[in-house]
Scaffold this active site. Structure first.
Site, PDB file in Angstrom:
ATOM      1  N   LYS A  80      33.463  29.186  36.281  1.00  0.00           N
ATOM      2  CA  LYS A  80      34.633  29.297  37.209  1.00  0.00           C
ATOM      3  C   LYS A  80      34.654  28.358  37.618  1.00  0.00           C
ATOM      4  O   LYS A  80      34.748  27.167  37.738  1.00  0.00           O
ATOM      5  CB  LYS A  80      34.546  30.015  38.634  1.00  0.00           C
ATOM      6  CG  LYS A  80      35.956  30.511  38.925  1.00  0.00           C
ATOM      7  CD  LYS A  80      35.163  31.025  41.077  1.00  0.00           C
ATOM      8  CE  LYS A  80      37.174  31.319  41.767  1.00  0.00           C
ATOM      9  NZ  LYS A  80      36.801  32.341  42.374  1.00  0.00           N
ATOM     10  N   SER A 155      39.560  36.579  42.912  1.00  0.00           N
ATOM     11  CA  SER A 155      40.109  35.014  41.941  1.00  0.00           C
ATOM     12  C   SER A 155      39.438  34.801  41.125  1.00  0.00           C
ATOM     13  O   SER A 155      39.696  34.327  40.471  1.00  0.00           O
ATOM     14  CB  SER A 155      40.009  34.192  43.206  1.00  0.00           C
ATOM     15  OG  SER A 155      39.309  33.594  44.097  1.00  0.00           O
ATOM     16  N   SER A 179      37.045  37.172  46.592  1.00  0.00           N
ATOM     17  CA  SER A 179      36.817  36.921  45.292  1.00  0.00           C
ATOM     18  C   SER A 179      36.009  36.738  44.217  1.00  0.00           C
ATOM     19  O   SER A 179      36.195  36.921  42.727  1.00  0.00           O
ATOM     20  CB  SER A 179      37.584  35.045  45.162  1.00  0.00           C
ATOM     21  OG  SER A 179      38.901  35.360  45.752  1.00  0.00           O
TER      22      SER A 179
END
Lengths: 481, 97
Positions: A80, A155, A179
């Site tokens: 990420k 997310s 997330s």
């Protein structure tokens, strides 16, 4: 050599390399090829450092030749865009960090490298991890590989889209209010949010420091166990990590069974307004556990309905403080007005650097911390947080694991919540309580809707109960297969 | 306890947070944030007398380590990220007349 990595797990890749079926260089080449060929529509990746990835793979092959053989040795991991990896960008999908090159490794990055894994490619996210759809990235929209007109969740949407879209073997994400678990559920992956204090947050750009936690998004529970084992443990750079032994999570999965497992099903998580197909799928999964010998009992987590209010006060308050460091001075985007004052540099850099959702949350967080409102909002939320934590403590006296839906719906259509933030926030109702309580949780695929969209079952365990949680999840996975 | 409101002074809060929003966003945010505020006021239903606040994810008390000096980041790596620098230092607009 033509390697298909689309369904390949960490465990399978490790076996393949141990058996000398392929090298890490070949494996990494296959991942890079998959990204080039298959990520054109999904757009999970923001940047890929091919040269660096192949150099890392070569080093892993050399280490293997010298006698090493760990599970993570030579495994490329999609990161990420929130993790600092020395020499790579780390934008958090925000314009304000455009051009920033990480001068150091996050602790999780260092641990991955020590285990021989390769940080290969940076994947998309909601800006500063604020969002549940990855639509709040400043750079690109990521689509759900299962249904391209739908969001991948967020997310950590890029992580789940890469793993589900066959362009990554495994990925690392972060979970502040769901997330990791929500995108895993929307894309049909396994996503683990470890207990607060299990994994270091050093070098992971902070959103809400008392809630953020790093964890894997992967293809099965065994891989979650392997990856957690590689990143967990004490860190002199993060005093919130508890100094507790890291068990061999993978080995602990042996003999996992649902027999006698005490499953708590909180009545507050099966409420009106949820997609009936999702609820039916989760109910059916819990029934299957009962049929396999688990003891299912209804429990109550009475303060669940306050979790969203508590979360959006605590998380935005912490975010408003954490994001004060982005001021255009030391790194990232800078804009100076004609006034050429320091004040205008701050204001203009932040005005043009932050996106809408980030500004919305900073405003809310600044407001609840501002003079005259601190006690009315922030302090009340912290006290209510205690009640939510106590709910779980009490619940775990009578059950080993709690089972719930991950989200009230399956993956929704792109653009359906961007103009209604409250609606988007309410979608986090089943995931935020675990972050507020600091406990661990995992999302495991348990079925599909009539539109063929994946549904996730959430398992929650007490703080530092990862071994039991992963064992329960592995047994579920076997049962649902 | 201070008096609660159902309206955020968005322009004032933006000043505190050091950024601007455009007129269109101002209207949009005002409605959305007031809506969110009305929702979080739900916490007023709870009796929180005598409840201790939870500020951290896990209760951690006095986590100590040895005070050992370790190398800092190399100056050139840090300055590479600075939007403007000169003489091994970060440049900012004039702050002292």
């Amino acid at each position: 050599m033509d390697l298909d990595i689309s369904k390949m797990t960490i465990a399978a890749a490790a076996d393949g390399m141990r058996a000398k079926d392929f090298s890490s260089v070949e494996l990494t080449q296959a991942v890079l090829k998959a990204i080039k060929e298959k990520d054109t529509e999904v757009k999970a990746y923001l940047t890929v450092d091919e040269e660096g990835a192949l150099a890392g793979a070569k080093e892993a092959d050399d280490r293997r030749a010298a006698g090493e053989s760990g599970d993570m040795l030579g495994i490329p991991v999609a990161m990420k865009d929130i993790f600092n990896v020395k020499g790579q960008p780390c934008t958090c999908a925000s314009k304000i960090l455009e051009g920033y090159i990480a001068p150091f490794d996050a602790t999780v990055t260092r641990k991955l490298r020590e285990a021989g894994a390769i940080p290969a490619g940076r994947v998309n996210m909601d800006e500063f991890a604020m969002g549940s759809s990855t639509e709040h990235s400043a750079f690109q929209i990521t689509r759900n590989p299962v249904a391209l007109d739908r969001v991948p969740g967020g997310s950590s949407g890029g992580s789940a889209a890469a793993v589900a879209g066959g362009t990554a073997i495994a990925s690392l994400g972060t979970d502040t209010g769901g997330s990791i678990r929500s995108p895993a559920s929307y894309c049909g992956c396994v996503g683990l949010k470890p207990s607060y204090g299990r994994v270091s947050r050093y070098g992971v750009t902070a959103f809400a420091s008392s809630l953020d936690q790093v964890g894997p998004i992967v293809k099965n529970v065994e891989d979650a166990a392997i990856l957690l084992g590689a990143i967990a443990g004490a860190d002199s750079h993060d005093q919130t990590v508890l100094d507790r032994e890291v068990p061999d999570y993978r080995a602990a999965l042996a003999g996992a069974s649902l027999k006698g497992l005490r499953i708590g099903v909180p009545k507050e998580y099966f409420i009106d307004g949820c997609d009936p197909e999702v609820m039916a799928s989760v109910r059916k999964a819990i029934d299957m556990c009962a049929n396999a010998g688990a003891e299912v009992r209804e429990i109550s987590l009475p303060h669940t309905e306050y979790a969203i209010a508590v979360y959006y006060i605590c998380a935005t308050a912490e975010a408003s403080a954490n994001l004060a460091r982005f001021d255009g001075i030391r790194y990232g985007f800078r804009k100076v007005g004609p006034e050429a004052t320091l004040q205008s540099l701050y204001d203009r850099s932040r005005t043009d650097g932050f996106g809408k959702e980030v500004k919305r949350r900073i405003i809310l967080g600044t407001y609840v911390l501002s003079s005259g409102y601190y006690d009315a909002y922030y302090n009340r939320a912290l006290k209510a947080r205690t009640l939510i934590r106590n709910d779980f403590q009490k619940a775990f006296e009578s059950c080993d694991v709690i089972m719930t839906p991950v989200a009230p719906t399956a993956a929704y259509k792109l653009n359906s919540t961007v103009n209604d933030p409250l609606k988007a926030y309410l979608g986090d109702i089943f995931t935020v309580p675990a972050n507020l309580a600091g406990i661990c949780g995992i999302s495991v695929p348990c079925g599909k809707t009539s539109e063929n969209l994946p549904v996730g079952l959430q398992l929650l365990g007490p703080a530092f109960g990862e071994v039991e949680l992963l064992r329960a999840a592995a047994a579920c996975e076997k049962e649902f297969a | 306890m201070e008096e609660k409101k159902t309206h955020i002074d968005v322009a004032r809060v933006c000043e505190l947070a050091h950024f601007d929003i455009c007129a269109e966003e101002m209207t949009e945010f005002q409605a959305q944030l007031d809506n969110i505020l009305a929702y979080v006021n739900k916490l007023d239903e709870l009796n929180l007398d005598g409840i201790e606040p939870t500020m951290y994810g896990q209760p951690v008390v006095n986590s100590f380590r040895e005070d050992v000096v370790t190398p800092s980041l190399p100056r050139e790596d840090v300055l590479r990220n600075a939007p403007d620098s000169a003489n091994d230092e970060i440049k900012v607009p004039k702050i002292v007349e």
